[in-house]
Scaffold this active site. Structure first.
Site, PDB file in Angstrom:
ATOM      1  N   ASP A 135       0.862  -1.196   0.000  1.00  0.00           N
ATOM      2  CA  ASP A 135       0.000   0.000   0.000  1.00  0.00           C
ATOM      3  C   ASP A 135       0.887   1.231   0.000  1.00  0.00           C
ATOM      4  OD1 ASP A 135      -2.079   2.030   0.757  1.00  0.00           O
ATOM      5  OD2 ASP A 135      -3.288   0.242   1.065  1.00  0.00           O
ATOM      6  N   ASN A 136       0.446   2.284  -0.680  1.00  0.00           N
ATOM      7  CA  ASN A 136       1.211   3.544  -0.639  1.00  0.00           C
ATOM      8  C   ASN A 136       0.579   4.548   0.325  1.00  0.00           C
ATOM      9  OD1 ASN A 136      -1.024   4.490  -1.981  1.00  0.00           O
ATOM     10  ND2 ASN A 136       0.051   5.102  -3.850  1.00  0.00           N
ATOM     11  N   ASN A 155      -4.602   6.784   0.531  1.00  0.00           N
ATOM     12  CA  ASN A 155      -5.952   7.009   1.066  1.00  0.00           C
ATOM     13  C   ASN A 155      -6.183   6.166   2.326  1.00  0.00           C
ATOM     14  OD1 ASN A 155      -8.464   8.342   0.867  1.00  0.00           O
ATOM     15  ND2 ASN A 155      -9.417   6.457   0.112  1.00  0.00           N
ATOM     16  N   LYS A 178     -10.891   5.857  -5.956  1.00  0.00           N
ATOM     17  CA  LYS A 178     -12.293   5.413  -6.013  1.00  0.00           C
ATOM     18  C   LYS A 178     -13.346   6.508  -5.951  1.00  0.00           C
ATOM     19  CE  LYS A 178     -12.895   4.839  -1.065  1.00  0.00           C
ATOM     20  NZ  LYS A 178     -13.511   4.101   0.014  1.00  0.00           N
ATOM     21  N   SER A 219     -16.731  -2.716  -9.653  1.00  0.00           N
ATOM     22  CA  SER A 219     -17.810  -1.951  -9.023  1.00  0.00           C
ATOM     23  C   SER A 219     -19.086  -2.056  -9.845  1.00  0.00           C
ATOM     24  CB  SER A 219     -17.367  -0.484  -8.978  1.00  0.00           C
ATOM     25  OG  SER A 219     -18.455   0.338  -8.664  1.00  0.00           O
ATOM     26  N   TYR A 224     -13.938   7.185 -13.395  1.00  0.00           N
ATOM     27  CA  TYR A 224     -13.671   6.102 -12.435  1.00  0.00           C
ATOM     28  C   TYR A 224     -14.294   4.791 -12.927  1.00  0.00           C
ATOM     29  CZ  TYR A 224     -14.519   3.122  -8.381  1.00  0.00           C
ATOM     30  OH  TYR A 224     -14.609   2.037  -7.536  1.00  0.00           O
ATOM     31  N   LYS A 233     -12.573   1.050 -14.200  1.00  0.00           N
ATOM     32  CA  LYS A 233     -12.926  -0.287 -13.694  1.00  0.00           C
ATOM     33  C   LYS A 233     -13.309  -1.198 -14.865  1.00  0.00           C
ATOM     34  CE  LYS A 233     -12.283   0.145  -9.301  1.00  0.00           C
ATOM     35  NZ  LYS A 233     -11.191  -0.583  -8.662  1.00  0.00           N
ATOM     36  N   TYR A 271     -18.635  -4.858  -6.672  1.00  0.00           N
ATOM     37  CA  TYR A 271     -19.223  -4.524  -5.371  1.00  0.00           C
ATOM     38  C   TYR A 271     -20.374  -3.557  -5.573  1.00  0.00           C
ATOM     39  CZ  TYR A 271     -14.286  -5.402  -3.877  1.00  0.00           C
ATOM     40  OH  TYR A 271     -13.024  -5.872  -3.664  1.00  0.00           O
ATOM     41  N   ASN A 313     -19.770   9.628   0.509  1.00  0.00           N
ATOM     42  CA  ASN A 313     -20.768   8.557   0.494  1.00  0.00           C
ATOM     43  C   ASN A 313     -21.731   8.682   1.669  1.00  0.00           C
ATOM     44  OD1 ASN A 313     -18.008   6.810  -0.601  1.00  0.00           O
ATOM     45  ND2 ASN A 313     -19.809   7.058  -1.889  1.00  0.00           N
ATOM     46  N   LEU A 314     -22.912   8.110   1.473  1.00  0.00           N
ATOM     47  CA  LEU A 314     -24.008   8.329   2.422  1.00  0.00           C
ATOM     48  C   LEU A 314     -23.693   7.840   3.836  1.00  0.00           C
ATOM     49  CD1 LEU A 314     -26.940   9.238   2.822  1.00  0.00           C
ATOM     50  CD2 LEU A 314     -27.631   6.898   2.253  1.00  0.00           C
TER      51      LEU A 314
HETATM   52  P1  NAD Z   1      -9.672   2.645  -0.006  1.00  0.00           P
HETATM   53  O1  NAD Z   1      -9.263   3.916  -0.632  1.00  0.00           O
HETATM   54  O2  NAD Z   1     -10.016   2.631   1.440  1.00  0.00           O
HETATM   55  O3  NAD Z   1      -8.538   1.538  -0.259  1.00  0.00           O
HETATM   56  C1  NAD Z   1      -7.706   1.539  -1.405  1.00  0.00           C
HETATM   57  C2  NAD Z   1      -6.276   1.394  -0.915  1.00  0.00           C
HETATM   58  O4  NAD Z   1      -5.389   1.394  -2.041  1.00  0.00           O
HETATM   59  C3  NAD Z   1      -5.835   2.544  -0.011  1.00  0.00           C
HETATM   60  O5  NAD Z   1      -5.240   2.000   1.152  1.00  0.00           O
HETATM   61  C4  NAD Z   1      -4.823   3.333  -0.860  1.00  0.00           C
HETATM   62  O6  NAD Z   1      -3.839   3.942  -0.065  1.00  0.00           O
HETATM   63  C5  NAD Z   1      -4.282   2.226  -1.750  1.00  0.00           C
HETATM   64  N1  NAD Z   1      -3.743   2.679  -3.037  1.00  0.00           N
HETATM   65  C6  NAD Z   1      -4.329   3.488  -3.960  1.00  0.00           C
HETATM   66  N2  NAD Z   1      -3.530   3.624  -5.028  1.00  0.00           N
HETATM   67  C7  NAD Z   1      -2.416   2.880  -4.792  1.00  0.00           C
HETATM   68  C8  NAD Z   1      -1.246   2.616  -5.526  1.00  0.00           C
HETATM   69  N3  NAD Z   1      -1.021   3.157  -6.723  1.00  0.00           N
HETATM   70  N4  NAD Z   1      -0.309   1.793  -4.995  1.00  0.00           N
HETATM   71  C9  NAD Z   1      -0.503   1.243  -3.767  1.00  0.00           C
HETATM   72  N5  NAD Z   1      -1.601   1.460  -3.028  1.00  0.00           N
HETATM   73  C10 NAD Z   1      -2.555   2.266  -3.533  1.00  0.00           C
HETATM   74  O7  NAD Z   1     -10.878   2.043  -0.866  1.00  0.00           O
HETATM   75  P2  NAD Z   1     -11.839   0.817  -0.575  1.00  0.00           P
HETATM   76  O8  NAD Z   1     -13.198   1.347  -0.313  1.00  0.00           O
HETATM   77  O9  NAD Z   1     -11.214  -0.113   0.381  1.00  0.00           O
HETATM   78  O10 NAD Z   1     -11.872   0.186  -2.041  1.00  0.00           O
HETATM   79  C11 NAD Z   1     -11.011  -0.858  -2.423  1.00  0.00           C
HETATM   80  C12 NAD Z   1     -11.237  -1.165  -3.892  1.00  0.00           C
HETATM   81  O11 NAD Z   1     -12.619  -1.490  -4.095  1.00  0.00           O
HETATM   82  C13 NAD Z   1     -10.913   0.003  -4.823  1.00  0.00           C
HETATM   83  O12 NAD Z   1     -10.315  -0.524  -5.990  1.00  0.00           O
HETATM   84  C14 NAD Z   1     -12.284   0.570  -5.138  1.00  0.00           C
HETATM   85  O13 NAD Z   1     -12.308   1.195  -6.403  1.00  0.00           O
HETATM   86  C15 NAD Z   1     -13.162  -0.676  -5.129  1.00  0.00           C
HETATM   87  N6  NAD Z   1     -14.569  -0.373  -4.828  1.00  0.00           N
HETATM   88  C16 NAD Z   1     -14.892   0.322  -3.699  1.00  0.00           C
HETATM   89  C17 NAD Z   1     -16.231   0.650  -3.454  1.00  0.00           C
HETATM   90  C18 NAD Z   1     -16.616   1.465  -2.233  1.00  0.00           C
HETATM   91  O14 NAD Z   1     -17.689   2.051  -2.249  1.00  0.00           O
HETATM   92  N7  NAD Z   1     -15.819   1.516  -1.179  1.00  0.00           N
HETATM   93  C19 NAD Z   1     -17.223   0.234  -4.336  1.00  0.00           C
HETATM   94  C20 NAD Z   1     -16.866  -0.507  -5.460  1.00  0.00           C
HETATM   95  C21 NAD Z   1     -15.526  -0.816  -5.699  1.00  0.00           C
HETATM   96  N1  UFG Z   2     -26.571  10.605  -0.854  1.00  0.00           N
HETATM   97  C1  UFG Z   2     -27.183  11.661  -0.224  1.00  0.00           C
HETATM   98  N2  UFG Z   2     -26.412  12.510   0.523  1.00  0.00           N
HETATM   99  C2  UFG Z   2     -25.073  12.341   0.678  1.00  0.00           C
HETATM  100  C3  UFG Z   2     -24.433  11.234   0.026  1.00  0.00           C
HETATM  101  C4  UFG Z   2     -25.230  10.396  -0.738  1.00  0.00           C
HETATM  102  O1  UFG Z   2     -28.389  11.851  -0.339  1.00  0.00           O
HETATM  103  O2  UFG Z   2     -24.418  13.151   1.353  1.00  0.00           O
HETATM  104  C5  UFG Z   2     -27.389   9.656  -1.643  1.00  0.00           C
HETATM  105  C6  UFG Z   2     -26.994   9.588  -3.111  1.00  0.00           C
HETATM  106  O3  UFG Z   2     -27.642  10.585  -3.849  1.00  0.00           O
HETATM  107  C7  UFG Z   2     -27.423   8.160  -3.465  1.00  0.00           C
HETATM  108  C8  UFG Z   2     -27.215   7.374  -2.157  1.00  0.00           C
HETATM  109  O4  UFG Z   2     -27.171   8.357  -1.126  1.00  0.00           O
HETATM  110  O5  UFG Z   2     -28.798   8.140  -3.752  1.00  0.00           O
HETATM  111  C9  UFG Z   2     -25.906   6.593  -2.140  1.00  0.00           C
HETATM  112  O6  UFG Z   2     -24.826   7.470  -2.458  1.00  0.00           O
HETATM  113  P1  UFG Z   2     -23.305   7.051  -2.221  1.00  0.00           P
HETATM  114  O7  UFG Z   2     -22.470   8.229  -2.583  1.00  0.00           O
HETATM  115  O8  UFG Z   2     -23.141   6.485  -0.843  1.00  0.00           O
HETATM  116  O9  UFG Z   2     -23.089   5.836  -3.215  1.00  0.00           O
HETATM  117  P2  UFG Z   2     -23.179   5.748  -4.807  1.00  0.00           P
HETATM  118  O10 UFG Z   2     -24.180   4.682  -5.130  1.00  0.00           O
HETATM  119  O11 UFG Z   2     -23.384   7.075  -5.415  1.00  0.00           O
HETATM  120  O12 UFG Z   2     -21.716   5.278  -5.206  1.00  0.00           O
HETATM  121  C10 UFG Z   2     -20.965   4.306  -4.443  1.00  0.00           C
HETATM  122  C11 UFG Z   2     -19.479   4.550  -4.682  1.00  0.00           C
HETATM  123  C12 UFG Z   2     -19.124   4.231  -6.100  1.00  0.00           C
HETATM  124  C13 UFG Z   2     -19.560   2.836  -6.430  1.00  0.00           C
HETATM  125  C14 UFG Z   2     -21.029   2.663  -6.165  1.00  0.00           C
HETATM  126  C15 UFG Z   2     -21.440   1.231  -6.403  1.00  0.00           C
HETATM  127  O13 UFG Z   2     -19.147   5.901  -4.385  1.00  0.00           O
HETATM  128  O14 UFG Z   2     -17.731   4.307  -6.257  1.00  0.00           O
HETATM  129  O15 UFG Z   2     -21.314   3.011  -4.809  1.00  0.00           O
HETATM  130  O16 UFG Z   2     -20.564   0.365  -5.771  1.00  0.00           O
HETATM  131  F1  UFG Z   2     -19.295   2.581  -7.725  1.00  0.00           F
END
Ligand code: NAD
Ligand code: UFG
Length: 340
Positions: free
Chosen positions: A31-32, A35, A84, A124, A148, A152, A176, A198-199
């Site tokens: 990990d770098n 985030n 992300k 995603s 984004y 993916k 996911y 995110n919500l």
């Molecule tokens: P996160 O940001 O908490 O974790 C990602 C990790 O990757 C972080 O620790 C960050 O420091 C590290 N990272 C980023 N770029 C890097 C690089 N170039 N080299 C080494 N490390 C690096 O995110 P998360 O929520 O744990 O998501 C994990 C994965 O799942 C991501 O690929 C994200 O796109 C995917 N995903 C997340 C969600 C969500 O809502 N959380 C939904 C769908 C898909």
């Molecule tokens: N919402 C609010 N207020 C906020 C945040 C969100 O009303 O402050 C609403 C949004 O409009 C949406 C719902 O809550 O209707 C969920 O929003 P999120 O931002 O929590 O999630 P999204 O579905 O928009 O997106 C998330 C991740 C994406 C991922 C997707 C599906 O941010 O990266 O889920 O996995 F791709």
């Protein structure tokens, strides 16, 4: 199995790390910390009572990867590392293409160099884009609507091309839905850097008093109460899908793609209500404009993961809110201090 976890300090990676350690896998995390914080590892070590290797470095760095693949010799990789934030990706698209796509290409080349052929990739539900039908199944067309989402989708295609050229390759792509919640101990959870996009993390921070009120983005959608509807999935259930996927890639060849969701949708107002019930706090909110780019409703058909991965979600929305609140109330500022 010896497993390399890229992005293992992050929200989903750290939960997966903990579960893999519980199954006696040997782990190296790369990990770098772009985030995340390395402080999470103290807590994972405490919960698991297990050791694992840590490498601070970038997945785009060939030399770092070569050292890991020659030294630790992973048999499989779970690839979480990536950027992300949907909104940020529209402002800095090339940063997203560079980090996510170049990172994966560099990783696949490093795997090839030592004949490591098994990968589980974090994709995603956002790859589907505007629903043509619901629930989305894995055959739904993919027309992502943000940079984004396109990274993916293009990475999925990269993995499919890699697999087609590499007969022994085995890949699982997990799409996911909306991961939320925390470990039931309240010791590891989601720790967003800035104001959450995110919500659920936003609601958690309102509940704990860090933010004053939630903005509900639109109440004129075609849903039960007019607010956006999503398929929230407990991060512990999601992490468990990676355990099943590691077993799956070990026993198969080719690429399989799976939706990882509950199959149930909840609206924004339903999430607020569930969080209030779980936390005993009131969540002040006001109705605001729709957020640009938002989709009214989407949720998963998770049948393929039930059938082929023997995976199904165990936790419901009340459990997700309970665990998110437990984490947030014990760690109002995230990973800034030792576990309570
Ligand atoms: P996160 O940001 O908490 O974790 C990602 C990790 O990757 C972080 O620790 C960050 O420091 C590290 N990272 C980023 N770029 C890097 C690089 N170039 N080299 C080494 N490390 C690096 O995110 P998360 O929520 O744990 O998501 C994990 C994965 O799942 C991501 O690929 C994200 O796109 C995917 N995903 C997340 C969600 C969500 O809502 N959380 C939904 C769908 C898909
Ligand atoms: N919402 C609010 N207020 C906020 C945040 C969100 O009303 O402050 C609403 C949004 O409009 C949406 C719902 O809550 O209707 C969920 O929003 P999120 O931002 O929590 O999630 P999204 O579905 O928009 O997106 C998330 C991740 C994406 C991922 C997707 C599906 O941010 O990266 O889920 O996995 F791709």
């Amino acid at each position: 199995m010896r497993v390399l976890i890229t992005g293992g300090a992050g929200f989903i990676g750290s939960q997966t790390l903990l579960q893999l350690l519980g199954e006696q896998h040997e782990i190296c995390v790369l990990d770098n910390y772009s985030n995340s914080s390395p402080m999470v590892f103290e807590r994972v070590a405490m919960l698991s009572n297990s050791a694992f290797e840590l490498v601070e470095g970038d997945v785009r760095d060939r030399d770092t990867l070569a050292k890991i693949f020659e030294g630790f010799r992973p048999e499989a990789v779970i690839h979480f590392a990536g950027l992300k934030a949907v909104g940020e990706s529209t402002t800095f698209p090339i940063r997203y293409y560079e980090n996510n796509m170049l990172g994966t290409a560099t990783l696949l080349q490093a795997m090839d160099a030592v004949q490591c052929r098994q990968i589980v990739f974090s994709s995603s539900a956002t790859v589907y884009g505007v629903p043509k039908y619901l629930p989305y199944d894995e055959a739904h067309p993919c027309i992502p609507t943000s940079p984004y989402g396109r990274t993916k989708y293009f990475i999925e295609e990269m993995i499919r091309d890699w697999s087609a050229a590499t007969p022994t390759a085995s890949a699982v792509i997990l799409r996911y839905f909306n991961p939320v919640g925390a470990h039931s101990s309240g010791i590891i959870g989601e720790d967003p850097n800035d104001i959450p996009n995110n919500l659920m993390p936003y609601i958690s921070q309102v509940a704990v008093g860090k933010l004053s009120k939630l903005q509900v983005f639109g109440n004129d959608y075609d849903t039960r109460d007019g607010t956006g509807l999503r398929d929230y999935i407990h991060v512990v259930d999601l992490a468990r899908a990676h355990l099943n996927s590691i077993d799956y890639v070990a026993g198969s060849a080719g690429v399989e793609t799976f939706n990882i969701g509950t199959g149930e949708g909840a609206t924004v107002l339903e999430v607020i209500q569930a969080f209030e019930a779980a936390s005993g706090q009131t969540i002040p909110y006001e109705i605001n404009q729709r957020r640009p780019g938002d989709i009214a409703a989407f949720y998963a058909n998770p049948a393929k993961a039930h059938n082929l991965l023997d995976w199904r979600a165990k936790f419901n929305l009340a459990n997700m809110c309970r665990d998110a609140w437990n984490w947030q109330s014990k760690n109002p500022d995230g990973y800034v201090q030792g576990p309570k």
